[in-house]
Design an enzyme around this catalytic site. Structure first.
Site, PDB file in Angstrom:
ATOM      1  N   HIS A 139       0.803  -1.226   0.000  1.00 52.97           N
ATOM      2  CA  HIS A 139       0.000   0.000   0.000  1.00 52.97           C
ATOM      3  C   HIS A 139       0.837   1.279   0.000  1.00 52.97           C
ATOM      4  CE1 HIS A 139      -3.822  -2.222   1.386  1.00 52.97           C
ATOM      5  NE2 HIS A 139      -4.106  -1.632   0.247  1.00 52.97           N
ATOM      6  N   HIS A 165      -6.219  -3.864 -10.845  1.00 51.15           N
ATOM      7  CA  HIS A 165      -6.783  -3.535  -9.532  1.00 51.15           C
ATOM      8  C   HIS A 165      -8.295  -3.611  -9.663  1.00 51.15           C
ATOM      9  CE1 HIS A 165      -7.949  -0.399  -6.410  1.00 51.15           C
ATOM     10  NE2 HIS A 165      -7.201  -1.225  -5.711  1.00 51.15           N
ATOM     11  N   GLU A 188      -2.152   0.905  -9.512  1.00 50.61           N
ATOM     12  CA  GLU A 188      -3.560   1.204  -9.262  1.00 50.61           C
ATOM     13  C   GLU A 188      -3.818   2.688  -9.091  1.00 50.61           C
ATOM     14  OE1 GLU A 188      -4.764   0.723  -4.734  1.00 50.61           O
ATOM     15  OE2 GLU A 188      -3.576  -1.001  -5.372  1.00 50.61           O
ATOM     16  N   GLU A 243       3.525  -5.609  -3.642  1.00 45.56           N
ATOM     17  CA  GLU A 243       2.739  -4.592  -4.339  1.00 45.56           C
ATOM     18  C   GLU A 243       2.937  -3.210  -3.739  1.00 45.56           C
ATOM     19  OE1 GLU A 243      -2.011  -3.685  -5.067  1.00 45.56           O
ATOM     20  OE2 GLU A 243      -1.293  -5.761  -4.955  1.00 45.56           O
TER      21      GLU A 243
END
Length: 386
Positions: free
Chosen positions: A192, A292, A242, A216
């Site tokens: 994140h 995403h 994303e 990620e």
């Protein structure tokens, strides 16, 4: 055929609002699109109201490329997340109309099928106590459901740095999950955008024994050279994308060879064909595509249309078997993950789904809140939510 207007429907949960848009035509055909905005739903609705008058009403839904061009550049200002998301929902709906009018699925219009099935990975499954025991049990249930891949952010409220104790505890959660799912199930680790490059590199080394299929967004998305630094110091595949809302912005990512998997969100980057173009560019750089997908069943259906015709498609995210599973009923023909952990590509015309407006009304818009820096965020129950 001409577009006569649009109608919007917001499906609300405490942590996310899903915006569905119906595009109506003078021949009675209606198409549907979907996106999920975090904290900007009203802004999106406001933009769509203006865009309906300025660009959408009166347009030919078959001329998707022209409508996207006018919506993106016709207001002169540079398009960001809100505009590109507005474009996306209209673009999806136009492809839906086009497929229905011609009696074929959208993947057929985009080049034809290269993938019969699409592997899914589960997200939203770890809304439980943040302990190794609880995560072990929850992960085992995901595999029992049929999934052969799952994703988790184990890092609590970590931000830039992660001290020794917090690192050790996060790694213990990953160890528990890997033990529960076995060696063959894919384990995807979400970061994140939490960390500095140095922290991301260090944590990646600690995770390596558990063989994640990717890490990620290890660093914040604004600085791609920082991401390239991480890529240069780990053997783990890196996924990101994303929070990039224009395919042109992926150019530097490809040039730096900073990612192995890109994750554009069809609902934020202008829709199906924009990602199709991006995927073709990614293929020339030997980069895989794994969109995403934190929306509902329409966004999932749209992503599957892309998956069907994209040679370098890897896997598709899916939330709605574990988080807010009740909202699946607002979409007729919602895609389903089978016992083999895959979606089967639909042959139904258009996107293959329909919005049930009456069912959607049962989930009114909420003051949805999702704060990745708040204690207990992973439960997806904001403070004060019932």
């Amino acid at each position: 055929m001409r577009i006569t207007g649009i109608s919007t429907h917001v499906v609300g949960t405490p942590w996310r609002n899903l915006t569905y848009v119906l595009v109506h035509t003078d021949e009675g055909l209606t198409g549907v699109g979907e996106t999920r905005m975090l904290g900007h739903t009203d802004a999106l609705l406001g933009y769509l109201h203006e865009a309906e008058a300025n660009h959408i009403a009166g347009s030919d839904p078959f001329a998707v490329e022209d409508l996207v061009r006018r919506m993106k550049y016709g207001d002169y200002g540079r398009a960001g997340e809100i505009v590109m998301s507005g474009i996306a929902v209209i673009e999806m709906a136009c492809w839906d109309i086009k497929g229905k009018a011609l009696g074929v699925p959208v993947w057929q219009l985009l080049g034809g099928k290269v993938n019969e099935k699409v592997k899914a990975y589960a997200n939203g499954w770890y809304t439980t106590e943040r302990t190794p025991e609880a995560y072990h049990k929850a992960a085992a249930a995901v595999v029992e459901r049929g999934y052969r891949a799952l994703k988790i952010d184990p890092f609590g409220t970590g931000h830039f740095e992660l001290d020794h104790a917090a690192t050790a505890y996060s790694v213990s959660l990953i160890e528990a999950v890997r033990d529960a799912i076995g060696p063959e199930t894919e384990l995807l680790v979400e970061m994140h955008g939490r960390f500095s490059p140095a922290t991301a590199i260090r944590v990646a080394k600690d995770l390596a024994p558990f063989k994640p299929s990717w890490i990620e967004e290890p660093v914040p998305p604004e600085n791609l050279k920082a991401l390239a630094k991480v890529a240069a110091h780990t053997d783990l595949p890196i996924a990101t994308g994303e929070r990039i809302h224009d395919r042109y912005e992926f150019r530097e990512l490809f040039e730096l060879q900073a990612a192995d998997i890109i994750q554009p969100d069809l609902g934020h980057i202008g829709g199906i064909n924009e990602v199709r173009k991006l995927a073709a560019t990614a293929e020339t750089h030997y980069v895989l595509v794994a969109p995403h997908n934190v929306g509902g069943s329409v966004l999932t259906a749209a992503s599957l249309q892309l998956a069907g015709c994209t040679p370098n498609f890897k896997i598709l995210e899916h939330f709605n078997d574990f988080a807010d599973s009740e909202i699946k009923k607002v979409v007729k023909g919602a895609p389903v993950v089978g016992e083999d952990g895959c979606f089967t590509l639909s042959d139904a015309p258009g996107l293959g789904v329909e919005l049930d407006v009456d069912a959607a009304a049962e989930f009114p818009q909420q003051q949805a809140r999702f704060d990745l820096w708040a204690e207990g965020w992973e439960r997806r129950k904001p403070k004060g939510a019932k």
